[in-house]
Each structure stands twice: as C-alpha cells, then as structure tokens.
Design a protein around this motif. Structure first.
Motif, mmCIF file in Angstrom:
data_model
loop_
_atom_site.group_PDB
_atom_site.id
_atom_site.type_symbol
_atom_site.label_atom_id
_atom_site.label_comp_id
_atom_site.label_asym_id
_atom_site.label_seq_id
_atom_site.Cartn_x
_atom_site.Cartn_y
_atom_site.Cartn_z
ATOM 1 N N ILE A 148 0.845 -1.211 0.000
ATOM 2 C CA ILE A 148 0.000 0.000 0.000
ATOM 3 C C ILE A 148 0.875 1.254 0.000
ATOM 4 N N TYR A 149 1.894 1.267 0.862
ATOM 5 C CA TYR A 149 2.782 2.442 0.915
ATOM 6 C C TYR A 149 3.457 2.667 -0.444
ATOM 7 N N ASN A 150 3.943 1.590 -1.046
ATOM 8 C CA ASN A 150 4.630 1.732 -2.336
ATOM 9 C C ASN A 150 3.679 2.216 -3.417
ATOM 10 N N THR A 151 2.469 1.648 -3.428
ATOM 11 C CA THR A 151 1.476 2.089 -4.412
ATOM 12 C C THR A 151 1.177 3.571 -4.211
ATOM 13 N N LEU A 152 1.099 3.971 -2.942
ATOM 14 C CA LEU A 152 0.812 5.362 -2.608
ATOM 15 C C LEU A 152 1.911 6.291 -3.128
ATOM 16 N N ASN A 153 3.159 5.855 -2.927
ATOM 17 C CA ASN A 153 4.290 6.689 -3.354
ATOM 18 C C ASN A 153 4.378 6.818 -4.868
ATOM 19 N N SER A 154 3.862 5.813 -5.574
ATOM 20 C CA SER A 154 4.007 5.838 -7.029
ATOM 21 C C SER A 154 2.706 6.211 -7.740
ATOM 22 N N SER A 155 1.670 6.570 -6.996
ATOM 23 C CA SER A 155 0.389 6.922 -7.617
ATOM 24 C C SER A 155 0.237 8.426 -7.718
ATOM 25 N N PHE A 156 -0.172 8.856 -8.893
ATOM 26 C CA PHE A 156 -0.395 10.281 -9.103
ATOM 27 C C PHE A 156 -1.793 10.654 -8.612
ATOM 28 N N ILE A 157 -2.738 9.739 -8.881
ATOM 29 C CA ILE A 157 -4.123 9.933 -8.450
ATOM 30 C C ILE A 157 -4.461 8.856 -7.436
ATOM 31 N N THR A 158 -5.115 9.250 -6.343
ATOM 32 C CA THR A 158 -5.524 8.268 -5.338
ATOM 33 C C THR A 158 -7.030 8.407 -5.094
ATOM 34 N N PRO A 159 -7.705 7.294 -4.711
ATOM 35 C CA PRO A 159 -9.161 7.338 -4.584
ATOM 36 C C PRO A 159 -9.641 8.248 -3.458
ATOM 37 N N PHE A 160 -8.843 8.422 -2.427
ATOM 38 C CA PHE A 160 -9.129 9.445 -1.413
ATOM 39 C C PHE A 160 -7.810 9.991 -0.874
ATOM 40 N N ASP A 161 -7.891 10.961 0.031
ATOM 41 C CA ASP A 161 -6.684 11.664 0.490
ATOM 42 C C ASP A 161 -5.518 10.729 0.803
ATOM 43 N N ARG A 162 -4.344 11.085 0.344
ATOM 44 C CA ARG A 162 -3.139 10.286 0.577
ATOM 45 C C ARG A 162 -2.937 10.017 2.057
ATOM 46 N N GLU A 163 -3.109 11.051 2.883
ATOM 47 C CA GLU A 163 -2.840 10.847 4.308
ATOM 48 C C GLU A 163 -3.857 9.898 4.941
ATOM 49 N N ASP A 164 -5.086 9.868 4.376
ATOM 50 C CA ASP A 164 -6.087 8.936 4.900
ATOM 51 C C ASP A 164 -5.766 7.499 4.491
ATOM 52 N N ILE A 165 -5.250 7.327 3.279
ATOM 53 C CA ILE A 165 -4.818 5.994 2.847
ATOM 54 C C ILE A 165 -3.705 5.510 3.769
ATOM 55 N N TYR A 166 -2.760 6.395 4.020
ATOM 56 C CA TYR A 166 -1.650 6.054 4.905
ATOM 57 C C TYR A 166 -2.167 5.691 6.302
ATOM 58 N N ALA A 167 -3.084 6.521 6.829
ATOM 59 C CA ALA A 167 -3.609 6.295 8.178
ATOM 60 C C ALA A 167 -4.369 4.970 8.261
ATOM 61 N N LEU A 168 -5.160 4.672 7.236
ATOM 62 C CA LEU A 168 -5.939 3.427 7.262
ATOM 63 C C LEU A 168 -5.015 2.213 7.224
ATOM 64 N N ALA A 169 -4.019 2.259 6.327
ATOM 65 C CA ALA A 169 -3.079 1.136 6.230
ATOM 66 C C ALA A 169 -2.323 0.956 7.539
ATOM 67 N N SER A 170 -1.919 2.059 8.145
ATOM 68 C CA SER A 170 -1.081 1.899 9.337
ATOM 69 C C SER A 170 -1.899 1.509 10.569
ATOM 70 N N THR A 171 -3.172 1.926 10.645
ATOM 71 C CA THR A 171 -3.982 1.468 11.788
ATOM 72 C C THR A 171 -4.343 -0.020 11.627
ATOM 73 N N LEU A 172 -4.628 -0.458 10.390
ATOM 74 C CA LEU A 172 -4.872 -1.889 10.170
ATOM 75 C C LEU A 172 -3.633 -2.690 10.582
ATOM 76 N N ASP A 173 -2.463 -2.167 10.249
ATOM 77 C CA ASP A 173 -1.220 -2.841 10.610
ATOM 78 C C ASP A 173 -1.033 -2.913 12.128
ATOM 79 N N ASP A 174 -1.447 -1.859 12.829
ATOM 80 C CA ASP A 174 -1.325 -1.839 14.292
ATOM 81 C C ASP A 174 -2.087 -3.002 14.935
#
Lengths: 210, 210, 210
Positions: free
Chosen positions: A66-92
């Motif tokens: 997810i992080y790598n896709t985020l870093n290499s995506s120009f367009i994201t389905p919702f805010d980048r920081e929210d994608i990051y937050a969701l991935a990292s809370t799931l990981d927690d």
C-alpha cells in the motif's frame, strides 16, 4: 465503451481488503491459542506462535505494498494521508495480536485467565466486521453500521479488560505472574483499541468524501 | 557566476547531521555507563547521568532550530512534514537513551544484566550509521545500504531484548528488581526502534524525491 | 457596516475554550479525590469516579463538535491540521486525568502517597492557565507567558514524578502495590505532559500565524 481513467485506484481497495483478511486469520490463531493451554501443550503453543509470526509478516507485506502504491500513484481514490492512516492502523491491529501470542510463548505462560476468551471473541468479531467493511469502501455506502458496531465492541472489550485487571490484582497471582499476564492482556486490549481506530479512520474518510 | 536561489536549504542538512552527532555522543555515554557498575561507582554514574542530560539538552536545541527554520522557510529541500518527521524521530532516539541512564540513577541500579551490553553495542552502531547517512541526505544517493543495515540491527536488537525479557522473568530477580530493570531495558529497546523509524523516514523521503 | 466574511471561525475559539473548561472541572475532581482517602470513603470515591466519567464524556462531545465543524468548514481560522492537533491534545489531557481516577477505584486504592498532591496541584494550575489561553487564541496575543509557565509547571511536575518513583521503589511498598500506584502516578504525569503538548501546539500556531 467506458474508459477507466484511474486504473490504479482499484488496487488500494483490494489491498485494504487483503489487510483485513490477514486480521481475520490472526484473530483465528488467537482462538487456537486459547485451546492450547496447560503444561503438555508447550510445543503446540510454539507452533501457533510461528504461524502468527508468518501471518504478521504477510500483513506487513500488504502494508508495504500500500505504501509503495501510494508513493508511485499520481491519483488516489481518497486523500493520501487517509490511505496512509488506514493502512497503518490496520497494521497496528496485527502487531498487537502478534505480540500477545509472542509474549505467551516468551514468558512460558501455560494458563490464561478466563476473561481472555472474552477479549479474543471480541477481536474475532471485529476482524470479520472490518473485512466486510473494507469491501464496501469503494462504494462509500452502508458503512455506518460497521463503525457503530465496532465502537460498541470496543466498549465491551474495555469492560472485559477492566474486569481482568481487577482480577489480576485481586491477590490470586504473585507479582511476577501479574506482570506477565498483564502484558498479554494489554496487547489484546491494544488490538481492540486499534480496531476502533480503524473504524474511526473509515468514518472520517466517508464523512470527508460524501 | 551561479546564483543560489535557495540559500536556506543548506541549514537543514547541517542541522540533521548535528542531530545525528548528538546521538553518537549519547550512545558513547551509554557505553561509559556499562563500565561504571557496582556499589563503589554511584558518584561516577551520577556524573554520567549529568553529562547525558546535557547531551539531551543540546539535541533538543538542535531540534528546535530545525522547527524554527522550518517555520520561517518559504522553500524547503523536501516536504515540510518529512522534515518535521525526521527531526522528531531523531529526537525520540535521544529521549529514550537519556531515559535509560536517568532510570539507572533514579532507581539506584548497581548492576545491569549482561544482555544490556548487546543492546548498547547495537545503538552505538546505529548512531554511527545514522550520522553518516545524514551527510548523504543532500545527494539522496547511496542510502539504501544504510536503511537495510539499520533494519537488520533493529532485528538483532529485538532478539537481544526478547532474551533479556525471558532472563528478567526467569525467577532470578525479585519482582521490584524486574520492574526497575525492565524499564531500563524497555528504554534501550525504544531507542533501537526509534533508529529504525529514522531509517524508514529517510527511505520514504528518498523514494518520494527520486 | 462591517461584513463578517467568515462566520464559522467563531465557533472554533468557543469550542477550544469549552474544551479547556472541561479540564478545569476535571482537575477539580482530582482535588476532591485527594480528600476522599481511607477505607471509609470507598463509596465517595466511586461517586467521584462517576462524575469524572461524566466530565470526560462531556469533553469528548466538545472534541467531536470540533472535528465535525472542521470537516464541514470551508474556511478555518488557522491550519486544519493545527485545529485537529489542538483539539486532540486537549482531549488527551482529559483522558489521562480520567484514567487516574478510574484506576484508583478499579484497584481499590485507599491511600495515595503524599507526592500525588503535588502532581494534582500542578494540573489544577495548568488547567486554569490553559482555559485563559484559549480565550486569548483569537487575538493571538499575550500567549508567550502562558506557554513559558506551562513548560515551567511541566518541569516541576517532572520533579514530583521522579521523587514519587524513587519513593515507590524504596522498599516501603510490596510489588503489587507499586504496580497499582505507579499506574495512577503515570497517568497524572501523562496529563502534565499533555498540557505541555497543548502549550507547544499553541506556540507553533502563534509562530506560524504571526
């Protein structure tokens, strides 16, 4: 013919579903651990811990995808920081569940207090709800029930946790045993908290996007 | 003649190198502490703690210089939030190292288990690698080896930490001693974790900028 | 006639003042708890815990109002992430204060060491200063004294906390009692830390906006 303008968006939804599926596996392994108490099951508990470690590594791989896709995506389905937050809370969530199993082995704990089963049941249910919710994320619909229910589960988990603490300090256990058991119980409570953080993150994403 | 359009960028790199140099000093002080065990060295340990406190204050000053520069800079060499994250994770390492030394003095701990030396060796190595990496940050090159090695070191630190926990709870120590030693050992493990966060932050900066 | 172009800005300032007022209430309840020691006051302590829970719920409501206002506001008086950070650090203070009272009841603690009164006095003073500061936030003026004083209070709290730790581990208490008391004392120290985070957030907002 319909053009897909943002082909990359797809993978985020798939990867979040994959992350949540790892959590269902992890919660299942916790249930197995509960059935493997007693001095005769030490080897069995070690095997369970090994499978938990493997599940946690698999979850880590998904998180990094997810992080790598985020870093290499120009367009994201919702805010980048929210994608990051969701991935990292799931990981927690996974980290806390893995820690609980790991500590049982590391400290050679042979029996867990009965209240731990309540904690684990809550985690199993929260994992299932989260896995279903991740599949509804694309539509951004029918998610209200999910976060209400996860918040309710977290309140229930909190009650189990508090009863367990009172039990641990009741005088039934010696201080070293209390310290060991408390760490396990704290990790499971941490997992329930982390499931709530996931639900709160989903709620804030839906509120923003709608 | 070549014009420098972004004169302020320079100082961020210098300040990150300065922060990492404080960590090399801090890790060195931890090594000194290991050589000052026993009831006869209480005054020596108090002096070491004082120097550690001074090193932590110096590191704080550098961190605040970075924050202030960030607040007053119109152009930054990379994302503002990444500059903030790098400065604050570097600061976390120092806080954890200082806490370990402080607790040894506060609790009057006269002897640390042998495994603590392994933890400290890892921190010394991670500090040196980080100091070198901060000097390569401007070029954004040859940093891969740094974060792979710091991640490897953190895994090694994790193994030392787990062995130490098992040792602490083995029955050799009374409960109060376990509580005291565990706090010291937890702080050192926290420092190793924080070094890994620094490396992960650097990795994500390099991936974004390249 | 003067037009108000950004009518929504008002509510953020009012809501931050409301949040800080909850903290004044919470700190007052902590003071009451100190006066309700001894085996004869168990029912009194339970009632105090109930009121603390109510205060914490009220604070939560205010926090959620801020988040909702933030999500639905097009224009905000200062950076969105700073509004979020300020609301969430104010909320952290309340959580830590509520946890302290809750643990005293959960563990059936009948007497707290004398040093806890010092911790609570510091929290009362920090709450009052924060409530005054929130009212000056709109003007962004005369706030320097506030954050200098809160940082000074936090240093004093740190000294009380360290003295308390040394006292807890002095051998006067058995290990289980140390574990229980340390959790209470840690929560109060966490509240003092959180007040400092609030002050640091205010400082960084003022620096940015001025």
């Amino acid at each position: 013919m319909k053009l897909r303008l943002t082909p990359r968006e797809t993978s985020f939804y798939d990867l979040f579903a994959e992350q949540a599926d790892h959590l269902v596996v992890g919660a299942g392994i916790l249930t197995e651990l509960l059935g493997a108490g007693g001095p005769e099951n030490g080897a069995e508990r070690a095997k369970i811990a090994e499978r938990m470690r493997a599940a946690e590594h698999a979850a880590d791989d998904t998180t990094h995808k997810i992080y790598n896709t985020l870093n290499s995506s120009f367009i994201t389905p919702f805010d980048r920081e929210d994608i990051y937050a969701l991935a990292s809370t799931l990981d927690d969530v996974m980290d806390e569940m893995e820690e609980a199993v790991d500590l049982v082995n590391l400290y050679g704990i042979q029996m867990l207090p009965a209240g731990v089963a309540e904690q684990v049941d809550t985690l199993v249910r929260a994992a299932e709800l989260t896995a279903m919710a991740m599949r509804k994320l694309r539509g951004m619909k029918d998610l209200t029930e999910y976060w209400i229910e996860v918040n309710r589960l977290e309140n229930a988990a909190d009650q189990s946790y508090r009863k367990l603490l009172a039990h641990l300090f009741s005088g039934e256990y010696d201080a070293l045993t209390v310290m060991k058991l408390k760490e396990v119980v704290d990790s499971l409570e941490g997992a329930a908290d982390a499931f709530e953080h996931v639900a709160n993150t989903v709620e804030s994403i839906v509120v923003k996007e709608s």
